[in-house]
Scaffold this active site. Sequence first.
Site, PDB file in Angstrom:
ATOM      1  N   HIS A  55      28.694  41.003  33.238  1.00 39.52           N
ATOM      2  CA  HIS A  55      29.141  40.312  34.450  1.00 39.52           C
ATOM      3  C   HIS A  55      27.975  40.016  35.397  1.00 39.52           C
ATOM      4  O   HIS A  55      27.323  40.928  35.882  1.00 39.52           O
ATOM      5  CB  HIS A  55      30.193  41.183  35.152  1.00 39.52           C
ATOM      6  CG  HIS A  55      31.093  40.438  36.085  1.00 39.52           C
ATOM      7  ND1 HIS A  55      31.768  39.300  35.722  1.00 39.52           N
ATOM      8  CD2 HIS A  55      31.442  40.678  37.376  1.00 39.52           C
ATOM      9  CE1 HIS A  55      32.510  38.881  36.731  1.00 39.52           C
ATOM     10  NE2 HIS A  55      32.315  39.690  37.761  1.00 39.52           N
ATOM     11  N   SER A 113      30.865  36.011  40.068  1.00 36.09           N
ATOM     12  CA  SER A 113      32.271  36.384  40.019  1.00 36.09           C
ATOM     13  C   SER A 113      33.074  35.414  40.904  1.00 36.09           C
ATOM     14  O   SER A 113      32.928  34.208  40.768  1.00 36.09           O
ATOM     15  CB  SER A 113      32.427  37.844  40.444  1.00 36.09           C
ATOM     16  OG  SER A 113      33.630  38.396  40.007  1.00 36.09           O
ATOM     17  N   ASP A 120      31.170  40.123  28.904  1.00 37.29           N
ATOM     18  CA  ASP A 120      31.942  40.157  30.138  1.00 37.29           C
ATOM     19  C   ASP A 120      33.350  39.627  29.868  1.00 37.29           C
ATOM     20  O   ASP A 120      33.502  38.493  29.410  1.00 37.29           O
ATOM     21  CB  ASP A 120      31.259  39.283  31.186  1.00 37.29           C
ATOM     22  CG  ASP A 120      32.046  39.163  32.481  1.00 37.29           C
ATOM     23  OD1 ASP A 120      32.963  39.976  32.704  1.00 37.29           O
ATOM     24  OD2 ASP A 120      31.725  38.250  33.263  1.00 37.29           O
TER      25      ASP A 120
END
Length: 497
Positions: free
Chosen positions: A457, A180, A432
Amino acid sequence: MEVAFLLLLFSLFSLSSSEAKVIPRFPSKLSASDSANTNHQPFKTKYFTQILDHFNFNPQSYQTFQQKYLINDSFWGGATNNSPIFVYTGNEGDINWFAQNTGFMFDIAPHFKALLVFLEHGFYGKSIPFGGDKKIAYSNSSTLGYLSSTQALADYATLIIDLKKNLSATESPVVVFGGSYGGMLAAWFRLKYPHVAIGALASSAPILSFENIISPYSFNRIITRDFRSESENCYKVIKGSWQKIEEKARQHGGLEELRKSFRICKNYINVDALESWLSTAYIYTAMTDYPTPSNFLSPLPAYPVKQMCKAIDDRTAGNDMFAKLYGALNIYYNYSGSSTCFNLDDDSDPHGLGEWSWQTCTEMIMPVSGNDKESIFPASQWNYNDMVSLCNSLFGAHPRPNWITTQFGGHSIERVLKRFGSNIIFFNGLRDPWSGGGVLKNVSNTIIAIVAEEGAHHVDLRFSTSEDPKWLQDVRKTEVNIIANWISQYYYDLALL
C-alpha cells in the site's frame, strides 16, 4: 476493541452479510503510543479560513472554519523562479500522521526546489467546522452533510489558489500527491481542477472500487494470495482457525481459554470481537507488506506477511493452533514487545479517523468484502441492504452507491480518461488488497500506470532507505522522471505566452 466499534468504523467501508467477520478499511485504529509525530521535520503549522459549503448559497454555507495545513519551504527555489509547489491532498485523519509517512515528497523536494504543502481534510484532525467543536460537527446528518470528497477537493483548490496568491507564486506549477483515499483525491483533483494542478501522483488509489466495476471478492482474494504465496500451511492454518475458534468459544470455559491463548486483557472478550481483531491483523499486514521495517499502521518488520507465516509454520509450537496464531499476531500487534495483554475493548482514535464512517455511509460505497470458498476468511457475500439498514440506524442517512462514478467516472475508465484526462501517475503494488480497484494499465501517454508485483500500500510514497529493493528504486526514478517532464513542459508553455 469491541464489536460495536468495529461495526461503526470498519463495517461501513464494505459491509458484508451477517456471516462475514472480515471488514476492511483504509487505515487502522492504533494505540496512542503508535501516534506519529513530525518533530524531526521542519514543518510550519498554519490555518486557512475556509468556507463551509462551496456548492450552496444559503446563509449557513458562508460559515467558515479553520483548515489546518503544514508547509515546508526549506527546499523551495522561490516565487521569482516559479519553482514548483508539491501538495499532499489529505486523507481521512490528522494531516501530521500522513505527512510523517510520505517521505517521498521530502526526498525529491531538493531536486525540484519544491515547496511542500500538506492539506488537512475538513472534519478530520484539527480542521473541524462549527467552531472546532467536534460534538456539534459530528452531532447529526445536518452538520455531517458538509463532509464529502467534493467539498474536500473544493477546499483544496480554494486554499492552493489563495496560498499561491499570498506567496506571489501564481505562476508556480502545482503537482498534487496522495496515497490511498488521498490518492483518490489527488487523481480526482487533477481531473476536476486541471487549472490548479498540472499533474497528480495517485498512489494505491482504488478509484474503481465502486458500483459493480470490480468483483466484491477481489480485496480478500489478494490477501489470501499474499499469505498463500508465502506458505500453503500458513494459509490453511488461518483458513481453518475460524471454525476452531468458534467451536472453542461454544465450549464451557472456552472463552477463558481463548483469552489465555491470545493474551487478551481481562476486561472484555467476545468471539466476534476476537475474530475481528484477528482479521484486522491479517488485512493490515497484507496492506503494509513493505520490504523494509515500517511504523505506519503498527511497528512492523520487513516483509511482515512472511514473518507471520514463519511464526505459524514454527514447529516449536507443536500442534497448538492458537499458539501458532498468537505468534503471528504478535508480529502485527506487539512487534515492539511492550504489550503484556491485548485490549479488545479499546475504542481510542488517536489519528481522528472516526468520521470516515459518515463518508462510507453516503458516498464511499465500496463493495469489497466478499469471500469465496478459497478465501482465507469465512465465505460470505457483500450485502448492500445490510449496509443501508446500518447507515439508516446510525445516521438516518441513505447511501448513494452511484454518486462517485457519476461525479468522477469509473466505468470504461481507459476510454473515458483518454478523451479528457492527462498527467496522472497511478501506482499500485499487487500485494496491496486495494490494488484490485486501481488503474493497472496505461490509459494514454500522459496517464501512466506503474505496477509493482511485490509492492504494498503506497510503498512508493514512503521515505527511501539504503535497504530499498531495486524495483522500488526504479519505481521512484520513473515517477521523478515523469513529474520532471510535466514541469518542463509547463515551463516551456509558460515561456511561449
